[in-house]
Design an enzyme around this catalytic site. Structure first.
Site, PDB file in Angstrom:
ATOM      1  N   SER A   1       0.847  -1.198   0.000  1.00 30.97           N
ATOM      2  CA  SER A   1       0.000   0.000   0.000  1.00 30.97           C
ATOM      3  C   SER A   1       0.876   1.239   0.000  1.00 30.97           C
ATOM      4  O   SER A   1       1.971   1.243   0.580  1.00 30.97           O
ATOM      5  CB  SER A   1      -0.881   0.003   1.254  1.00 30.97           C
ATOM      6  OG  SER A   1      -1.499   1.261   1.403  1.00 30.97           O
TER       7      SER A   1
ATOM      8  N   TYR B   1      -0.412  -0.539   9.860  1.00 29.45           N
ATOM      9  CA  TYR B   1      -0.650  -0.949   8.468  1.00 29.45           C
ATOM     10  C   TYR B   1       0.571  -0.639   7.586  1.00 29.45           C
ATOM     11  O   TYR B   1       0.989  -1.455   6.764  1.00 29.45           O
ATOM     12  CB  TYR B   1      -1.899  -0.207   7.993  1.00 29.45           C
ATOM     13  CG  TYR B   1      -2.409  -0.547   6.629  1.00 29.45           C
ATOM     14  CD1 TYR B   1      -2.947  -1.801   6.351  1.00 29.45           C
ATOM     15  CD2 TYR B   1      -2.400   0.411   5.615  1.00 29.45           C
ATOM     16  CE1 TYR B   1      -3.445  -2.090   5.090  1.00 29.45           C
ATOM     17  CE2 TYR B   1      -2.905   0.134   4.358  1.00 29.45           C
ATOM     18  CZ  TYR B   1      -3.422  -1.114   4.096  1.00 29.45           C
ATOM     19  OH  TYR B   1      -3.917  -1.402   2.849  1.00 29.45           O
TER      20      TYR B   1
ATOM     21  N   LYS C   1       2.693  -3.295   5.545  1.00 31.52           N
ATOM     22  CA  LYS C   1       2.702  -3.230   4.083  1.00 31.52           C
ATOM     23  C   LYS C   1       4.097  -3.008   3.513  1.00 31.52           C
ATOM     24  O   LYS C   1       4.408  -3.503   2.423  1.00 31.52           O
ATOM     25  CB  LYS C   1       1.742  -2.130   3.607  1.00 31.52           C
ATOM     26  CG  LYS C   1       0.263  -2.500   3.796  1.00 31.52           C
ATOM     27  CD  LYS C   1      -0.073  -3.834   3.165  1.00 31.52           C
ATOM     28  CE  LYS C   1      -1.512  -3.987   2.793  1.00 31.52           C
ATOM     29  NZ  LYS C   1      -1.808  -5.355   2.290  1.00 31.52           N
TER      30      LYS C   1
END
Ligand code: NAD
Length: 306
Positions: free
Chosen positions: A153, A166, A170
């Site tokens: 991401s 996150y 990622k």
């Protein structure tokens, strides 16, 4: 008529009950693959379970004349990840590609992020990609072929507020992918990452309190998950067997290739560095190359091509 690009291949797609994973499963089946539609059917933050998202995608594939089987195991534990790959072996006799797409979000500004929020996100994204890939690795080695397609991401590649968990997961997936690509190249196995932009329920959790947030979400709403699927299916196909260790971005009709971390500029001093020497040299040299503290939304602020 050209033959289908993944004809006869067996492809596992994790988190395929909804969003991007669902579109990948549908397209892979339409392109001739036998698909394991994995989804534990949880909420965006990873709570709960429901078999219906995976079942509905399998029904849709079968209705269109394709081949698919559902699996409801979590990617986030080694034993259940093993069962996902075993589902492919038991039902279709082999495994040719793994698309590690399953994901959750637990956004919190960093000083309020709990240990559980951090661990859960690492567990599903980073550990989950490892568990499922590891379960397939020996099959790939033995048959001397295979493809891993992982999801990263721009929250990790560039940055975003409230997503330390996150972003860590990622960007971890990018390093993981590169080394899997290096380690398994001798067995003709590829590993690549996709950094998608798509309006799904996951993005529906982005706060829309300020005008800037509202404008950002309106842009994302124009980008459907169906744009991501062709890139994932291509990377799983034999057409992409020379491509490995790469990071692709997909934003509507735009497909991009990301650069990798390399030095932009270096400096040296024949007497070695002291803090004072560094302070004196820094402004005229490295300072010119510092990356701005920007977010993905600020960097990708142009309208998507849809
Ligand atoms: P989504 O929430 O629509 O779909 C994710 C699916 O994963 C859900 O159906 C969920 O039930 C499933 N899932 C969650 N935890 C699981 C587990 N432990 N085991 C099995 N399945 C599980 O989200 P999406 O937007 O389609 O996201 C797909 C992937 O793309 C994710 O890895 C996400 O981080 C990544 N991504 C999406 C965007 C975007 O713009 N949508 C941007 C960057 C990255």
């Amino acid at each position: 008529m050209a033959s289908k690009c993944v004809e006869g291949k067996v492809i596992v797609v994790t988190g395929a009950g909804r969003g991007i994973g669902k579109e990948i499963a549908l397209l892979a089946a339409a392109e001739g693959a036998k698909v394991v539609v994995n989804d534990l059917g949880g909420s965006t933050d990873g709570e709960g379970r429901d078999t219906s998202p995976a079942d509905e995608v399998v029904a849709e594939i079968k209705k269109a004349g394709g081949k698919a089987v559902a699996n409801y195991d979590s990617v986030a534990e080694p034993e259940s990840a093993q069962k996902i790959i075993q589902t492919a072996i038991d039902n279709f006799g082999r495994i040719d590609a793994v698309v590690n797409n399953a994901g959750i979000l637990r956004d919190r500004i960093f000083h309020r992020m709990s240990v559980v929020d951090f661990e859960m996100v690492i567990k599903v994204h980073l550990m989950g990609s490892f568990y499922v890939s590891r379960a397939a690795a020996n099959h790939f080695k033995e048959q001397n072929s295979g493809a891993f397609v992982h999801f990263t991401s721009t929250s990790g590649l560039i940055g975003n507020f409230g997503q330390a968990n996150y972003a860590a997961a990622k960007l971890g997936i990018v390093g993981f992918t590169k080394v899997v690509a290096l380690d398994m190249a001798r067995y003709n196995v590829t590993a690549n990452c996709i950094s998608p932009f798509a309006w799904t329920r996951m993005i529906g959790t982005i706060p829309t309190e300020t005008e800037a947030q509202k404008a950002r979400v309106e842009k994302i709403k124009k980008m459907g998950p169906e744009h991501i699927a062709p890139v994932a299916v291509f990377l799983a196909s034999d057409e992409a067997k020379e491509i490995s260790g790469q990071v692709f971005g997909v934003r509507g009709k735009e497909v991009m290739l990301f650069g990798h971390m390399r030095p932009l500029r270096s400096i040296h001093h024949d007497l070695g560095w002291t803090p004072e020497r560094l302070a004196a040299m820094f402004p005229g040299t490295l300072k010119h190359h510092l990356a701005p503290l920007d977010t993905s939304g600020q960097f990708f602020n142009y309208d998507p091509m849809v």
